[in-house]
Design a protein around this motif. Structure first.
Motif, PDB file in Angstrom:
ATOM      1  N   GLU A 240      38.913  44.279  48.509  1.00  0.00           N
ATOM      2  CA  GLU A 240      39.148  44.502  47.080  1.00  0.00           C
ATOM      3  C   GLU A 240      37.954  43.948  46.311  1.00  0.00           C
ATOM      4  N   ASN A 241      37.449  44.767  45.403  1.00  0.00           N
ATOM      5  CA  ASN A 241      36.251  44.422  44.638  1.00  0.00           C
ATOM      6  C   ASN A 241      36.534  43.275  43.654  1.00  0.00           C
ATOM      7  N   ILE A 242      35.725  42.223  43.711  1.00  0.00           N
ATOM      8  CA  ILE A 242      35.912  41.095  42.774  1.00  0.00           C
ATOM      9  C   ILE A 242      34.644  40.844  41.958  1.00  0.00           C
ATOM     10  N   THR A 243      33.706  41.794  42.008  1.00  0.00           N
ATOM     11  CA  THR A 243      32.393  41.579  41.401  1.00  0.00           C
ATOM     12  C   THR A 243      32.478  41.187  39.923  1.00  0.00           C
ATOM     13  N   ASP A 244      33.303  41.862  39.166  1.00  0.00           N
ATOM     14  CA  ASP A 244      33.349  41.582  37.728  1.00  0.00           C
ATOM     15  C   ASP A 244      34.527  40.703  37.323  1.00  0.00           C
ATOM     16  N   ILE A 245      35.132  40.056  38.305  1.00  0.00           N
ATOM     17  CA  ILE A 245      36.296  39.221  38.045  1.00  0.00           C
ATOM     18  C   ILE A 245      35.843  37.788  37.779  1.00  0.00           C
ATOM     19  N   LYS A 246      36.552  37.124  36.886  1.00  0.00           N
ATOM     20  CA  LYS A 246      36.180  35.742  36.562  1.00  0.00           C
ATOM     21  C   LYS A 246      36.838  34.763  37.539  1.00  0.00           C
ATOM     22  N   ASN A 247      38.161  34.789  37.597  1.00  0.00           N
ATOM     23  CA  ASN A 247      38.870  33.818  38.438  1.00  0.00           C
ATOM     24  C   ASN A 247      39.808  34.483  39.428  1.00  0.00           C
ATOM     25  N   LEU A 248      39.937  33.871  40.592  1.00  0.00           N
ATOM     26  CA  LEU A 248      40.906  34.315  41.597  1.00  0.00           C
ATOM     27  C   LEU A 248      41.915  33.185  41.762  1.00  0.00           C
ATOM     28  N   ILE A 249      43.189  33.523  41.603  1.00  0.00           N
ATOM     29  CA  ILE A 249      44.229  32.499  41.703  1.00  0.00           C
ATOM     30  C   ILE A 249      44.914  32.590  43.069  1.00  0.00           C
ATOM     31  N   PHE A 250      44.828  31.521  43.837  1.00  0.00           N
ATOM     32  CA  PHE A 250      45.492  31.446  45.142  1.00  0.00           C
ATOM     33  C   PHE A 250      46.670  30.477  45.029  1.00  0.00           C
ATOM     34  N   VAL A 251      47.473  30.422  46.065  1.00  0.00           N
ATOM     35  CA  VAL A 251      48.640  29.548  46.013  1.00  0.00           C
ATOM     36  C   VAL A 251      48.200  28.099  45.808  1.00  0.00           C
ATOM     37  N   ASP A 252      47.115  27.700  46.482  1.00  0.00           N
ATOM     38  CA  ASP A 252      46.718  26.283  46.429  1.00  0.00           C
ATOM     39  C   ASP A 252      45.640  25.971  45.407  1.00  0.00           C
ATOM     40  N   THR A 254      42.571  27.664  42.212  1.00  0.00           N
ATOM     41  CA  THR A 254      41.923  28.751  41.481  1.00  0.00           C
ATOM     42  C   THR A 254      40.427  28.673  41.729  1.00  0.00           C
ATOM     43  N   ILE A 255      39.834  29.836  41.975  1.00  0.00           N
ATOM     44  CA  ILE A 255      38.426  29.917  42.357  1.00  0.00           C
ATOM     45  C   ILE A 255      37.674  30.699  41.284  1.00  0.00           C
ATOM     46  N   ASN A 256      36.478  30.211  40.933  1.00  0.00           N
ATOM     47  CA  ASN A 256      35.634  30.926  39.997  1.00  0.00           C
ATOM     48  C   ASN A 256      34.663  31.795  40.800  1.00  0.00           C
TER      49      ASN A 256
END
Ligand SMILES: [Ca+2]
Ligand SMILES: [Ca+2]
Ligand SMILES: [Ca+2]
Length: 391
Positions: A240-252, A254-256
């Motif tokens: 899944e493309n994340i190139t233009d995404i700011k943050n990714l929220i995981f269970v444990d 949040t990633i920038n």
């Protein structure tokens, strides 16, 4: 046989649903009809003869549109909206809406066993769906009716029956809402995990506000850089493309994306130099994507010759993170099998397994050296070439 979401994906059907929404658009307007009494619906369709319009061809009667029905339908769209990138907006009329939902007690185009229908409509102006669902109890919305609603809405947003056979006895509504078979605990009335995977595959994961959410811990995912500077995360439905995404929220956590993902890939100057080696060592020893700061520290330690690569490996192996990942009391057999699955993501081949086992059993190599051997094997370097975008 385990159910697979791909059984729900049929290209022609998906294309119709996507055409209805429109190119590069992600809003689906819906209308909930609450007319009580008899009314007539038109059929619009395209064939090689052109567009056909059959006026008043479907007679429907509704006796009991309750508020409960409407609330259930609204909530279903509200819930789904947060999960998939497609967004839903309710309209107060059916003039131009893309999904019109009619609760009925009778429809002239239903046969004896029909309880719901998702009708594809098409004119030269565009495509849309009319959904008819049979209300089987007068005063409340039972689980069977809820199941019908979700099933027909499922069709209207691109889902097909499993392998085009809703009666296939291998599946029930527990596997997919697109099955006609009752689940073990009754009629299910929400999309199964596989249904959601299929919907994410069709429409994408919700990414509005520059945020995407995932249902496992960060360490469970792999990230990729492509050779044209695009970034992606590998999930159940592929990359899944994340190139233009700011943050990714995981269970444990949040990633920038810029800092924590691009900030790692940017440090890699080559697959086979120390930067590539260190990237691989993180996955080999810890089974995870490196953190930008840690990676930078160890690359610098190696580049300034303060540490050799071998010393770095030793530091990794005595760390708590390594011990918690591999355990310090495991057998040589289990250790080798874990290396195969963590690093090469496959089961051990017989010859390879025997080779490494005798190296360890005879004390020819330490566990640390075997780890290095796996990390810098031709096979793993090849895998990392794809991850790092050097292909
Ligand atoms: Ca959405
Ligand atoms: Ca969206
Ligand atoms: Ca979006």
């Amino acid at each position: 046989m385990v159910f697979n979401y791909e059984l729900l994906l049929k290209k022609d059907h998906i294309n119709f649903a996507k055409d209805a929404v429109g190119d590069n658009k992600e809003t689906l307007t819906f209308f909930i009809d609450n007319y009580i009494g008899t009314q007539y619906l038109d059929r619009y369709y395209a064939s090689n003869l052109g567009y056909t319009h059959n006026k008043n061809i479907i007679k429907i009667t509704s006796f009991d549109n309750t508020l409960e029905d409407e609330i259930f339908i609204r909530e279903l769209f509200h819930k789904l909206d947060k999960i998939i990138d497609l967004d839903f907006i309710e309209m107060s009329h059916n003039n131009g809406s893309l999904l019109d939902i009619y609760s009925i007690s009778y429809s002239s185009n239903f046969t004896e066993n029909t309880v719901g229908m998702s009708i594809k409509q098409e004119t030269s102006m565009g495509k849309w769906f009319d959904v008819l669902w049979l209300s089987t109890s007068e005063n409340n919305l039972n689980s069977f009716d809820k199941n019908t609603i979700i099933h027909e809405v499922g069709h209207s947003i691109g889902l097909s029956h499993p392998n085009d056979d809703a009666s296939d006895q291998r599946w029930t509504t527990e596997d997919t809402i697109m099955s006609y078979n009752k689940g073990e605990n009754g009629w299910d009335y929400w999309f199964s995990d596989d249904d959601i995977y299929a919907l994410k595959k069709i429409w994408g994961r919700e990414n509005d506000e520059g945020v995407m959410s995932f249902n496992k811990n960060f360490d469970e995912y792999k990230f990729y850089k492509s050779n044209d500077e695009h970034y992606s995360i590998k999930t159940k439905i592929g990359k899944e493309n994340i190139t233009d995404i700011k943050n990714l929220i995981f269970v444990d956590k949040t990633i920038n994306v810029e800092k924590d993902i691009e900030g790692v890939f940017d440090q890699i100057t080559g697959v086979e130099d120390i930067t590539g080696k260190m990237f691989r060592l993180y996955n080999a020893a810890f089974g995870r994507f490196p953190d930008a700061e840690g990676l930078k520290y160890w690359i610098t330690m190696n580049q300034t010759k303060e540490n050799t690569y071998r010393q770095t490996c030793s530091s990794f192996i005595i760390s708590n993170e390594f011990i918690s990942k591999y355990g310090d009391l495991v057998s040589n057999q289990l250790y080798i099998n874990t290396l195969y699955s963590n690093i090469l993501e496959r089961e051990a081949d017989k010859d390879g397994f025997q080779y490494w086992l005798s190296q360890l059993d005879l004390g020819v190599e330490s566990r640390g050296e075997v780890l290095m051997g796996f990390s810098e094997s031709i096979e793993n370097i090849g895998l990392s070439r794809e991850v790092l975008g050097f292909i």
